[in-house]
Every structure is written in C-alpha cells, then in structure tokens.
Design a protein around this motif. Sequence first.
Motif, mmCIF file in Angstrom:
data_model
loop_
_atom_site.group_PDB
_atom_site.id
_atom_site.type_symbol
_atom_site.label_atom_id
_atom_site.label_comp_id
_atom_site.label_asym_id
_atom_site.label_seq_id
_atom_site.Cartn_x
_atom_site.Cartn_y
_atom_site.Cartn_z
ATOM 1 N N UNK A 197 1.461 -0.167 13.453
ATOM 2 C CA UNK A 197 2.205 -0.220 12.125
ATOM 3 C C UNK A 197 3.149 -1.321 11.973
ATOM 4 N N UNK A 198 3.684 -1.664 12.939
ATOM 5 C CA UNK A 198 4.680 -2.765 12.978
ATOM 6 C C UNK A 198 4.039 -3.956 12.571
ATOM 7 N N UNK A 199 2.640 -4.229 12.438
ATOM 8 C CA UNK A 199 1.816 -5.271 12.260
ATOM 9 C C UNK A 199 1.692 -5.454 10.720
ATOM 10 N N UNK A 200 1.876 -4.226 10.071
ATOM 11 C CA UNK A 200 1.598 -4.168 8.532
ATOM 12 C C UNK A 200 2.690 -5.352 7.660
ATOM 13 N N UNK A 201 3.754 -5.576 8.190
ATOM 14 C CA UNK A 201 4.337 -6.431 7.419
ATOM 15 C C UNK A 201 3.901 -8.036 7.447
ATOM 16 N N UNK A 202 3.373 -8.209 8.966
ATOM 17 C CA UNK A 202 3.093 -9.638 9.036
ATOM 18 C C UNK A 202 1.807 -9.859 8.474
ATOM 19 N N UNK A 203 0.982 -8.604 8.181
ATOM 20 C CA UNK A 203 -0.392 -8.775 7.506
ATOM 21 C C UNK A 203 -0.093 -9.030 5.920
ATOM 22 N N UNK A 204 0.738 -8.448 5.174
ATOM 23 C CA UNK A 204 0.989 -8.456 3.815
ATOM 24 C C UNK A 204 2.047 -8.105 3.296
ATOM 25 N N UNK A 205 3.209 -8.262 4.109
ATOM 26 C CA UNK A 205 4.394 -7.993 3.543
ATOM 27 C C UNK A 205 5.031 -6.753 3.177
ATOM 28 N N UNK A 206 5.671 -6.579 2.452
ATOM 29 C CA UNK A 206 6.231 -5.165 2.066
ATOM 30 C C UNK A 206 5.078 -4.445 1.206
ATOM 31 N N UNK A 207 4.522 -4.784 0.328
ATOM 32 C CA UNK A 207 3.238 -4.020 -0.196
ATOM 33 C C UNK A 207 2.473 -3.446 1.057
ATOM 34 N N UNK A 208 2.091 -4.062 1.915
ATOM 35 C CA UNK A 208 1.244 -3.478 2.985
ATOM 36 C C UNK A 208 1.828 -2.546 3.830
ATOM 37 N N UNK A 209 3.081 -2.791 4.000
ATOM 38 C CA UNK A 209 3.938 -1.762 4.722
ATOM 39 C C UNK A 209 4.022 -0.545 3.979
ATOM 40 N N UNK A 210 4.312 -0.464 2.561
ATOM 41 C CA UNK A 210 4.439 0.682 1.756
ATOM 42 C C UNK A 210 3.026 1.273 1.575
ATOM 43 N N UNK A 211 1.810 0.559 1.612
ATOM 44 C CA UNK A 211 0.551 1.217 1.549
ATOM 45 C C UNK A 211 0.299 1.863 2.850
ATOM 46 N N UNK A 212 0.795 1.350 3.969
ATOM 47 C CA UNK A 212 0.518 1.799 5.196
ATOM 48 C C UNK A 212 0.982 3.103 5.549
ATOM 49 N N UNK A 213 2.436 3.194 5.282
ATOM 50 C CA UNK A 213 3.125 4.413 5.378
ATOM 51 C C UNK A 213 2.475 5.515 4.507
ATOM 52 N N UNK A 214 2.227 5.239 3.184
ATOM 53 C CA UNK A 214 1.682 6.128 2.506
ATOM 54 C C UNK A 214 0.128 6.871 3.138
ATOM 55 N N UNK A 215 -0.358 5.816 3.455
ATOM 56 C CA UNK A 215 -1.669 6.286 3.946
ATOM 57 C C UNK A 215 -1.512 7.063 5.400
ATOM 58 N N UNK A 216 -0.421 6.667 6.110
ATOM 59 C CA UNK A 216 -0.326 7.485 7.394
ATOM 60 C C UNK A 216 0.368 8.984 7.168
ATOM 61 N N UNK A 217 0.974 9.034 6.118
ATOM 62 C CA UNK A 217 1.784 10.322 5.939
ATOM 63 C C UNK A 217 1.316 11.151 4.585
ATOM 64 N N UNK A 218 0.695 10.279 3.595
ATOM 65 C CA UNK A 218 0.432 10.856 2.485
ATOM 66 C C UNK A 218 1.781 11.234 1.737
ATOM 67 N N UNK A 219 2.726 10.407 1.703
ATOM 68 C CA UNK A 219 3.797 10.594 0.844
ATOM 69 C C UNK A 219 4.273 9.458 0.216
ATOM 70 N N UNK A 220 4.744 9.713 -1.044
ATOM 71 C CA UNK A 220 5.039 8.638 -1.975
ATOM 72 C C UNK A 220 6.338 7.706 -1.654
ATOM 73 N N UNK A 221 6.313 6.600 -1.883
ATOM 74 C CA UNK A 221 7.496 5.804 -1.587
ATOM 75 C C UNK A 221 7.571 4.821 -3.110
ATOM 76 N N UNK A 222 8.638 5.331 -3.573
ATOM 77 C CA UNK A 222 8.949 4.704 -5.037
ATOM 78 C C UNK A 222 9.739 3.381 -4.987
#
Length: 223
Positions: A13-38
């Motif tokens: 999951x640390x790689x998410x930021x290098x893949x697509x910055x903040x938007x990809x980090x947010x999508x990855x965490x939301x997918x991993x845990x099914x929680x909203x990030x506002x």
Amino acid sequence: LKIPDCRDPYDKINSAYSVGGVPTVIKSIQKLLDVPIDYYVLLNMGGLRQVVDSIGGITVTPTLTFQYEDADVVQGKKTTLDGKAALSYARMRHDDPLGDYGRQKRQRQVIQAIAKKALNFSNVSKFDDILKEGNMQTDLSYDDMWAIETNYKKAASNIKSDCLQGENGWYDSTSWQIATSTERARVSKNIREELGMEESTETFTDDTGIAEQAIAGAEAIGQ
C-alpha cells in the motif's frame, strides 16, 4: 493489495502514492477497508518539523526509552518536543522492538498531539502560511479549518487510533505484511462504528495467491 491503476497484480500500500499520488492512496484505503475518506492532509518530513515549531512544540508520553538524533526520551515520562525532536521521535525504527509497527504508533502520537494543539484560534491562523511553504497540502479549505476549530475542538482530546496488523510474509524476494480478511473486517467495523455507519456489506477476501506464496516463503526462510 491490488493498487488501483497499477499494472502489477499486487503491491504494498506504500506504493499507492508513487503510482498516482493522493487520489490513488485514498482509493486504495477505501478499497482495502470499505470506509469513506472525505478529506486528507499530506505532510512531508520537512513539513512535520515546520508544523510542530509553528504551534510551539508538542507534548507526548513516549512508549519506550531511546536516544535517536534529536530525540532523547524516557518511557512513560511526558516530554515536550520541538520540530527537530518530533521528527526524530517519529522516524526511529531499528531500536524499537516492534519495528515499523512501533514507529507507526509514535507517528500517530505525534499526529494526535499536533491535532490537539493546533485547534485553537492562533494556530489555525498559521496554517495558511504553512500551506504556502509547500511541505503540507490538504483539500480542507480555510473555512473548513475554522469550522473544525469552532465546532469540534473538544474532539481533539478524544482521538482513537487502531492498527491494521499484518502477518509476516516473503513474496518476490521482498518481505511483506499480509492483512487477513478477518483483520480488515475488524478495522473496517471499528472505523465505521465511530463514523455512525452500519457495518460494511463488503465481503473481505484474502489475496489468496500472494498470501499463500508469502506465508510459504516466510516459513521456508524460518527453517
């Protein structure tokens, strides 16, 4: 975890930021845990030092005794840290018996201490200058910050934290921490309860392919 927009079948999951910055980090965490990030706040190491100094330092109760760079702390003894010491306190890993999990715990301490102290009139007003320096970015507007200071200031003294605990693994010549479906569901449930949401209807499944290879690799190295 399968990182959105990443060509590799699995990645940390640390790689998410290098893949697509903040938007990809947010999508990855939301997918991993099914929680909203506002909203988000992105703070680099230089920014951490700057923020801590701008609010006059922070106070923490260390989880262990150690000396590392500018940090010299004693377990259980409340300590006030300036920016340099706070950065060192958050960075130390190799002398922590819990390794990176211990470092993450101290990083959460620092973030919580910043949040608790930042929510007052004088400190909120400084964040506009901090954002202009480029070490910190957020999608919170200045008005949002004022609303938090006005309506949720007391909440800063009642912050709860949790840790997604992984299992040791070794995959593709690299060590991994594999979070089981049970652990993902547990953390998701805790977060959603705090947000006043119903339990997730998501069926959390293990990434079977990497889990089997990683655990087998770890067992082979241990023999």
